[in-house]
Enzyme design. Structure first.
Site, PDB file in Angstrom:
ATOM      1  CG  ASP A  15      -2.070   1.067   1.101  1.00  0.00           C
ATOM      2  OD1 ASP A  15      -2.353   1.520   0.137  1.00  0.00           O
ATOM      3  OD2 ASP A  15      -2.587   1.440   2.070  1.00  0.00           O
ATOM      4  CG  ASN A  17       2.862   1.074  -4.830  1.00  0.00           C
ATOM      5  OD1 ASN A  17       4.011   1.171  -4.149  1.00  0.00           O
ATOM      6  ND2 ASN A  17       2.205  -0.024  -5.221  1.00  0.00           N
ATOM      7  CD1 TRP A  20       7.229   6.655  -1.805  1.00  0.00           C
ATOM      8  CD2 TRP A  20       7.435   6.860  -3.937  1.00  0.00           C
ATOM      9  NE1 TRP A  20       8.756   6.797  -2.219  1.00  0.00           N
ATOM     10  CE2 TRP A  20       8.496   6.786  -3.541  1.00  0.00           C
ATOM     11  CE3 TRP A  20       7.168   6.888  -5.416  1.00  0.00           C
ATOM     12  CZ2 TRP A  20       9.569   7.112  -4.600  1.00  0.00           C
ATOM     13  CZ3 TRP A  20       7.892   7.001  -6.399  1.00  0.00           C
ATOM     14  CH2 TRP A  20       9.301   6.921  -5.869  1.00  0.00           C
ATOM     15  CG  HIS A  32       0.949   1.491  -9.289  1.00  0.00           C
ATOM     16  ND1 HIS A  32       0.451   1.178  -8.004  1.00  0.00           N
ATOM     17  CD2 HIS A  32      -0.102   2.145  -9.927  1.00  0.00           C
ATOM     18  CE1 HIS A  32      -0.781   1.506  -7.741  1.00  0.00           C
ATOM     19  NE2 HIS A  32      -1.042   2.256  -8.902  1.00  0.00           N
ATOM     20  CB  THR A  61     -12.299  -8.736  -5.950  1.00  0.00           C
ATOM     21  OG1 THR A  61     -12.265  -8.436  -4.429  1.00  0.00           O
ATOM     22  CG2 THR A  61     -11.775 -10.036  -6.061  1.00  0.00           C
ATOM     23  CG  LEU A 126      10.279 -17.016  -0.362  1.00  0.00           C
ATOM     24  CD1 LEU A 126      10.067 -16.803   1.267  1.00  0.00           C
ATOM     25  CD2 LEU A 126      10.517 -15.829  -0.969  1.00  0.00           C
ATOM     26  CD  GLU A 198       0.360 -11.537  17.264  1.00  0.00           C
ATOM     27  OE1 GLU A 198       0.230 -10.285  17.724  1.00  0.00           O
ATOM     28  OE2 GLU A 198      -0.220 -12.560  18.100  1.00  0.00           O
TER      29      GLU A 198
END
Length: 232
Positions: A15, A17, A20, A32, A61, A126, A198
């Site tokens: 969140d 972009n 900024w 982006h 969505t 990963l 958390e």
């Protein structure tokens, strides 16, 4: 930091972009682009710290409501990201996986994403989930419809069964959610999976989110007392 009990599954809402870019008198699309560049660095650092699964909320969505020009840019940016960064992910033994309704994506986007997932399916170091055309409520509707289609009976339904019908089936639930950008909500993200996750919120916008910021989130997580409804 080396003594931290690192969260094995970290989720991040990408969140900030647009804001900024606006601060720099640039179009939202520029934000982006810079935000996408930051993904690889944080992804590789998460792997270095011992994170086993990283889930990134890239396009919801609800994001289809944005201006067509911005949506089109985001779709093309995703294609460009995979084409230019996929070799790095392969070299680092990262497995790419898409969470969300891929059927509703533009054909070219779906084709590129699914091919990358297939090509990286055997990587182990990963698991990188990209939530694309994803919504937590839509995921549950999708799961329940498939359960009905499969003839699941009432007495067969339990939490484990529901989990097996989610996009994240077979994966552990997130231990830690990081939300840059200053907003204090989860925005319809992994609402079933994050029952005991958390949360870590920061005002830092995603393009400015650094490895040091990631360390701060891990340190905050390490200081939490996770009881899962019980007592110590």
């Amino acid at each position: 930091m080396d003594k931290l009990n690192v969260a094995k599954h970290v989720a991040i809402i990408l969140d900030g972009n647009g804001r900024w870019a606006k601060k720099r008198l640039k179009p939202r699309t520029y934000g982006h682009k810079v935000g996408a560049e930051n993904v690889i660095d944080i992804c590789l650092y998460a792997k270095e710290k011992g994170v086993e699964c990283l889930t990134l909320y890239a396009f919801s969505t609800e994001n289809w409501k944005r201006p067509k020009e911005e949506v089109s840019y985001l779709m093309n940016l995703l294609i460009s990201f995979i084409k230019t960064k996929f070799d790095i992910l392969m070299k680092e033994d990262c497995k790419l996986n898409i969470l969300g309704d891929t059927d509703a994506l533009p054909d070219k986007v779906r084709e590129v994403c699914l091919k990358a997932c297939e090509d990286s399916k055997d990587n182990k170091s990963l698991l990188l989930n990209v939530a694309l055309n994803y919504g937590g409520r839509a995921e549950l509707v999708h799961a329940f419809k498939n359960m009905l289609r499969d003839g699941i009976k009432e007495d067969e339904v339990d939490e484990e069964l529901i989990s097996s019908y989610l996009y994240s089936k077979g994966q552990s639930d997130p231990d830690l959610l990081i939300r840059p950008g200053g907003e204090l909500r989860i925005s319809n993200f992994l609402i079933y999976q994050m029952a005991y996750t958390e949360f870590y919120f920061t005002d830092t916008l995603w393009p400015d989110f650094t490895r040091e910021d990631f360390d701060k989130a891990l340190e905050a997580y390490n200081n939490r007392n996770r009881r899962f409804g019980g007592l110590e």
